[in-house]
Design an enzyme around this catalytic site. Structure first.
Site, PDB file in Angstrom:
ATOM      1  N   HIS A 699      26.550  42.012  18.423  1.00 18.38           N
ATOM      2  CA  HIS A 699      25.116  41.257  18.555  1.00 18.38           C
ATOM      3  C   HIS A 699      25.209  40.200  19.169  1.00 18.38           C
ATOM      4  CE1 HIS A 699      24.118  44.888  16.266  1.00 18.38           C
ATOM      5  NE2 HIS A 699      23.245  45.318  17.213  1.00 18.38           N
ATOM      6  N   CYS A 731      29.296  48.225  16.096  1.00 20.46           N
ATOM      7  CA  CYS A 731      28.034  49.082  16.429  1.00 20.46           C
ATOM      8  C   CYS A 731      28.510  49.453  18.015  1.00 20.46           C
ATOM      9  CB  CYS A 731      26.794  48.237  16.376  1.00 20.46           C
ATOM     10  SG  CYS A 731      25.466  49.390  16.462  1.00 20.46           S
TER      11      CYS A 731
END
Ligand SMILES: [Zn+2]
Length: 759
Positions: A699, A731
């Site tokens: 992120h 992720c």
């Protein structure tokens, strides 16, 4: 008469106008004026829409440029020092910096709004925290509505909920002491309303449907006494929603407010005890009979009969009718759905339709059933048609669900046995490297998918384009020497929609957008009937990808709980039942992947934790069926097939038992942002299976260096057994750009190799 009220309306606009205006402003492509004009136009349009629908109490300050909790922080002058704010009022630059971060200050934390998919900006309380009115938004919107000829009801987040949802950034935080500092500001806000001749205000205290600590229970009465005393002429409607007041009911009704709003969509059984409590305490009741969280048309007869029970006891004038919660969580208007199957569309009510339902029920309660006879007849017909529709029921699904045995929920052998078989089959090195599944979705990929959807690209050409992408990704992973490959998911738009589109029982909206956070909106698919997998959904892609390489290709699926959690769910059977149907569909897919030669299969369940009920007493039951659903989806494979799962943004402490009970061979988790703190719960619990604690924070646009990731891996090695550890990002990489992904993954592989060298 019984009044029709609304608690809040979607802000983004029927065409997501607010999203585009805000994003343009952020990019510098649109001016501040353009953004504020769009916002003003949306407010005006939505107020007029509510008035035209017959809503008598129309909210203001439910609108927000980003988030209502952030607005509240600005109103209360609760701006963290790192934003360097010093002026009288919070300006737009500071406002968006708090939400999104700036060059000098990190954004404030964002988290889920109770058990919805909406995210709010978490208030921060610093040492020596002071509060003062630092925004005129609520007063400006009041004036704006009045100028449009509407006398609105201002909405505020209640002081206790505001404090409970915030986070103290220092040791020794005291709820009571902070409330004492905060109350004069709330009092000043209410006095300002009173001076401006406002007669009623809505104060939201959704925390009253949660388990409250002793201190919270203790401060509620004092806080509300202070509010009542500050502006005695102001009628307060205390709004509770998202569940049953339960053990907080007598507390709630004892507070010195004029009216209490209760959620009867989630908790219809609280009607009778709340009527009694309202009678005993001389309170008005505001009844949330129209479900603000789901998309189904209301059963008007049923709602009317609930309202009539209240009016019979309290009198018409002391009862109002509204949505269960703000309509923020509903899509905008079902009439914008032009492509949807008309039969199913006829069962749906979005926010615009819900306004009419509220007004209709209020009219029925005031003027008698005869006044709404037509509406009741139509409503009954819709309910009956939906119940009887063949579209909903699939006997084959019933049969399969009832044939599920306990044995189907368990792998044949315990993990220790499976591990040996898998190790000898795969021969992976120590610290094996992999990714979470998706690779960057380039403009070409999106263009190809859009062209295919629009019918401009035939399926052969589309498949060829996707195969080309997959091949590029496979070669890339081989080149940088990743151990367990993924096909990159170019064919997937979204991790739920992709599966929903291939399952019977699902329908998709074109414009059913719901705000998730800031300018981000999601379009949850709608489960209307029994879930059935008619044919394989992913096998062809995984099989093709595996055919390109001698390395192991991981099959990628979304788990049943996550598919359920991110959809609008049918309301005619328990969620657990729908989840089990989805689990059977995923189980079939898992087995087909295995039969096609895929030996590692990942079933993502990022949403298990967010599905937790608000009340701890209901956790056990939920976790049981959620874990069972995962196990049912995963356990149909042989011991040598390895099942992975992935979770992100979870705090695991609360649910570690359940995570372990899922019995995935490998779990990958998001840990890099917390510098591996999240691992603590795995360590304390002595998690037995293998773990991939994310070493690459996807992120952040910053490319993590070898030493960044090496340090994280070292931390993990400090607390886990080496043979437990996988090395992966935290992720999927869908939202990132290729150059950074390439560099970061090269670094990641290097880190794993160095670790091997130190064994
Ligand atoms: Zn994730």
């Amino acid at each position: 008469m019984t009044r029709a009220i609304n608690l809040g309306f979607p802000r983004v606009g029927v065409k997501r106008e607010l999203k585009f205006a805000a994003e343009n402003y952020w990019k510098g492509a649109g001016t501040r004026e353009a953004l504020l004009t769009t916002a003003r136009e949306l407010r005006l349009r939505h107020w007029q829409l509510q008035r035209a629908a017959g809503i008598e109490s129309i909210p203001c300050n439910d609108f927000s440029l980003y988030d209502q909790m952030l607005d509240m922080s600005c109103l209360l002058g609760c701006v963290p020092q790192r934003f360097g704010w010093q002026s009288d009022y919070v300006d737009l630059y500071t406002y968006f910096a708090m939400a999104r971060g700036s060059k000098v200050a990190a954004a404030m934390e964002m988290t889920k709004w109770f058990d919805t998919n909406y995210h709010y900006i978490v208030p921060e309380f610093e040492a020596g925290q002071r509060f003062r009115i630092a925004s005129t938004k609520v007063f400006d919107e009041l004036a704006e509505a009045r100028a449009a000829g509407i006398e609105p009801t201002p909405v505020l987040i209640g002081p206790v909920t505001y404090l409970l949802l915030g986070k103290a950034k220092y040791d020794g935080f005291s709820l009571t002491k902070t409330a004492e500092k905060l109350m004069p500001v709330y009092a000043e806000i209410l006095r300002t309303f009173a001076r401006q001749s406002v007669t009623q205000v809505q104060i939201d205290e959704p925390c009253l449907v949660t388990d409250l600590g002793d201190e919270a229970r203790e401060i509620y009465p004092a806080v509300y006494r202070a509010l009542a005393q500050s502006a005695p002429s102001l009628a307060i409607n205390l709004a509770t929603y998202f569940g049953d007041l339960a053990d907080n009911r007598s507390l709630t009704f004892s507070l010195p407010v004029s009216s209490v709003h209760i959620d009867l969509a989630r908790a219809p059984d609280q009607l009778e005890p709340c009527i009694d409590a309202a009678l005993a305490n001389n309170r008005r009741l505001s009844l949330g009979v129209i479900d603000g969280r789901n998309v189904w048309r209301n059963d008007l007869n049923r709602s009317l009969s609930m309202v009539e029970r209240a009016t019979a006891a309290l009198g018409q004038d002391r009862v109002s009718v509204g949505p269960s919660c703000s309509l923020l969580h509903s899509p905008f208007d079902v009439n914008e759905e032009h492509a949807m199957d008309p039969e199913i569309r006829g069962w749906l009510a979005f926010a615009t339709q819900k306004l009419a339902e509220i007004a209709t029920v209020a009219r029925g309660a005031t003027a008698g059933t005869i006044a709404i006879a037509d509406e009741l007849r139509v409503s009954d017909a819709v309910q009956a048609a939906r119940r009887a529709s063949r579209r909903i029921h699939n006997p084959a699904v019933d049969q399969r669900v009832s044939a599920v045995t306990p044995a189907m929920l368990s792998r044949s052998s315990p993990f220790a046995e499976r591990r040996k078989l898998q190790a000898s089959a795969f021969k992976l090195p120590m610290f094996p490297t992999t990714t979470i599944g998706s690779f960057p979705q380039t403009a070409e990929i999106r263009a190809a998918r859009a062209a295919f959807r629009a019918g401009k690209l035939d399926s052969a050409a589309y498949e060829a384009a996707m195969r080309k992408e997959i091949e590029v990704m496979v070669r890339f992973q081989e080149r940088i020497d990743i151990d367990v490959l993924v096909h990159g998911e170019p064919e997937r738009n979204d991790m739920v929609e992709y599966f929903g589109e291939q399952l019977d029982g699902y329908v998709f909206s074109e414009n059913g957008w719901v705000q998730s956070y800031g300018s981000r909106c999601v379009k949850p698919p709608i489960i209307f009937g029994d879930i059935w997998r008619a044919k394989p959904m992913t096998v062809k892609w995984s099989k093709f990808a595996q055919s390109l390489t001698p390395r192991i290709m991981k099959g990628m699926l979304t788990g049943p709980v996550t598919i359920l959690q991110w959809s609008f769910v049918r309301d005619d059977q328990p969620r657990s039942e729908t989840c089990r149907q989805i689990a059977l569909a995923i189980r079939d897919e898992v087995q087909d992947l295995e039969a096609a030669g895929i030996r590692i299969i990942q079933i993502d369940e990022p949403a298990i934790r967010e599905g937790l009920p608000l009340r701890r007493s209901q956790w056990k039951a939920y976790l049981r069926w959620a874990v069972d659903a995962f196990r049912l989806s995963a356990a149909g494979v042989v011991d040598a097939t390895q099942i992975h799962t992935h979770m992100c943004y979870s705090e695991f402490n609360d649910i570690m038992d359940a995570v372990a009970a899922m019995d995935a061979d490998v779990i990958s988790i998001e840990t890099s942002r917390s510098q591996m703190e999240l691992l603590d719960s795995f360590v304390t619990f002595r998690y037995p299976n293998e773990i991939g604690p994310g070493v690459y924070d996807i992120h952040s646009p910053r490319v993590p260096s070898e030493s960044d990731m090496g340090a994280l891996l070292d931390k993990a090695r400090g607390v886990l057994r080496a043979e437990q550890i996988w090395v992966n990002p935290d992720c999927g990489l869908k939202t990132r750009g290729w150059p950074e992904v390439e560099q970061a993954l090269v670094n990641m592989v290097a880190v794993a190799k160095k670790a091997r060298a130190t064994m």
